[in-house]
Design an enzyme around this catalytic site. Structure first.
Site, short mmCIF file in Angstrom:
data_model
loop_
_atom_site.label_atom_id
_atom_site.label_comp_id
_atom_site.label_asym_id
_atom_site.label_seq_id
_atom_site.Cartn_x
_atom_site.Cartn_y
_atom_site.Cartn_z
N ASN A 11 0.87 -1.17 0.00
CA ASN A 11 0.00 0.00 0.00
C ASN A 11 0.91 1.23 0.00
OD1 ASN A 11 -1.81 2.04 0.51
ND2 ASN A 11 -2.39 1.32 2.56
N LYS A 13 0.24 4.27 -0.48
CA LYS A 13 -0.38 5.49 0.08
C LYS A 13 -0.06 6.71 -0.79
CE LYS A 13 -0.44 3.34 4.60
NZ LYS A 13 -0.36 3.47 6.07
N HIS A 96 -9.71 1.40 4.53
CA HIS A 96 -8.48 1.58 5.31
C HIS A 96 -8.77 2.55 6.46
CE1 HIS A 96 -4.43 2.73 6.43
NE2 HIS A 96 -4.02 1.65 5.81
N GLU A 98 -7.20 4.92 7.61
CA GLU A 98 -6.95 6.34 7.31
C GLU A 98 -8.16 6.94 6.61
OE1 GLU A 98 -3.17 5.69 5.35
OE2 GLU A 98 -2.30 5.14 7.29
N GLU A 168 -5.99 -4.74 10.35
CA GLU A 168 -4.97 -3.73 10.61
C GLU A 168 -5.31 -2.99 11.89
OE1 GLU A 168 -2.74 -2.63 6.76
OE2 GLU A 168 -4.42 -1.26 6.97
N GLY A 174 1.94 2.33 10.90
CA GLY A 174 2.92 3.41 10.79
C GLY A 174 3.54 3.82 12.11
N SER A 213 2.88 -2.13 10.53
CA SER A 213 4.31 -2.20 10.83
C SER A 213 4.92 -3.57 10.56
CB SER A 213 4.59 -1.75 12.27
OG SER A 213 4.19 -0.39 12.44
P1 PGA Z 1 2.50 0.29 7.82
O1 PGA Z 1 1.07 0.53 7.09
O2 PGA Z 1 3.04 -1.00 7.27
O3 PGA Z 1 3.32 1.48 7.44
O4 PGA Z 1 2.20 0.21 9.27
C1 PGA Z 1 0.19 -0.52 6.83
C2 PGA Z 1 -1.07 0.02 6.21
O5 PGA Z 1 -1.53 1.10 6.58
O6 PGA Z 1 -1.65 -0.62 5.31
#
Ligand code: PGA
Length: 251
Positions: A11, A13, A96, A98, A168, A174, A213
């Site tokens: 992903n 982003k 997601h 976000e 997630e 993140g 992560s």
């Molecule tokens: P990350 O993000 O691996 O940077 O924690 C995962 C995601 O948001 O899909």
């Protein structure tokens, strides 16, 4: 139990430039030849055509990070599922955290988007997960249930046949804090059993990814869990070497 091919999805982003995403896509497609997992990259939509030009003839699959629930009309700024198909997309990440948190997407809207993506013959990657406050308040099960049930209500159990779920935990995205393999496995098992209560075959064929992560050094122990079928990778997917190491960990 049905054999599930692991899926590793990057992903990307809101990152990169037209030049850098092409370089990243080229490095991933050059390096993933011996990987037995299915490999997917999801750039921001304006770069789909460029990335398709690079991965189109490779083993790497292409996906988008969002799409509209609507097929056409007065929806300024939106991109439809059929438009994504024209650019070679096979998957769309939906719901997601976000998007849920920053763009106020609720589970009902996410379910509508999943159905729009399936109607276009693509596979939604439905993201679910709890915040830290919800985990501390012992609400993991009810939060995940609400997120899954919205799609069960909208499309029935049939809508879980051509679907990938990504668990997630919001507190792990993140942040560098990964759920322990045991914590992740417990929620993955919960997701599978909730789907199994509607249809056992659908549940055993359902791929459930872990995201939050994931890094080369923790990927293998996560992917070794019986109900973890790969990963949705954010930060580590922006570096070809790290992403490929994670793909190899899923073998
Ligand atoms: P990350 O993000 O691996 O940077 O924690 C995962 C995601 O948001 O899909």
């Amino acid at each position: 139990m049905a054999k599930r091919q692991p899926l590793i999805a990057g992903n990307w982003k809101l990152n990169g430039s037209r030049h850098s995403v092409v370089e990243l896509a080229a490095a991933v497609s050059a390096g993933c030849g011996a990987v037995s997992a299915e490999v997917l990259v999801c750039p921001t939509s304006v770069y789909l055509a460029d990335v398709l030009g690079v991965v189109g003839n490779s083993a790497v699959h292409l996906g988008a990070q969002n799409c509209s629930q609507a097929s056409d009309g007065a929806y300024t700024g939106e991109v439809s599922a059929d438009m994504l198909v024209e650019f070679g997309c096979e998957y769309v990440i939906l719901g997601h955290s976000e998007r849920r948190a920053m763009y106020h997407e609720d589970s009902r809207l996410v379910a509508e988007k999943c159905l729009a993506v399936q109607a276009a013959d693509m596979t939604p990657i439905l993201c679910v997960g709890e915040t830290l406050e919800q985990r501390e308040a012992d609400e993991v099960e009810s939060v995940i249930a609400e997120q899954l049930d919205a799609l069960l209500d909208a499309g029935g159990i049939a809508s879980f046949e051509n679907l990938v779920v990504a668990y997630e935990p919001v507190w792990a995205i993140g942040t560098g804090k990964t759920a322990s393999p045991e914590q992740a496995q417990a929620v993955h098992a919960l997701i599978r059993s909730r789907v199994a209560s509607h249809n056992a075959d659908t549940a055993s064929a359902l791929r459930i990814l872990y995201g939050g992560s994931v890094k080369p050094d923790n990927a293998a122990t996560l992917f070794a869990q019986p109900d973890i079928d790969g990963g949705l990778i954010g930060g580590a997917a922006l570096d070809a070497e790290s992403f490929l190491a994670i793909c190899e960990a899923a073998a």
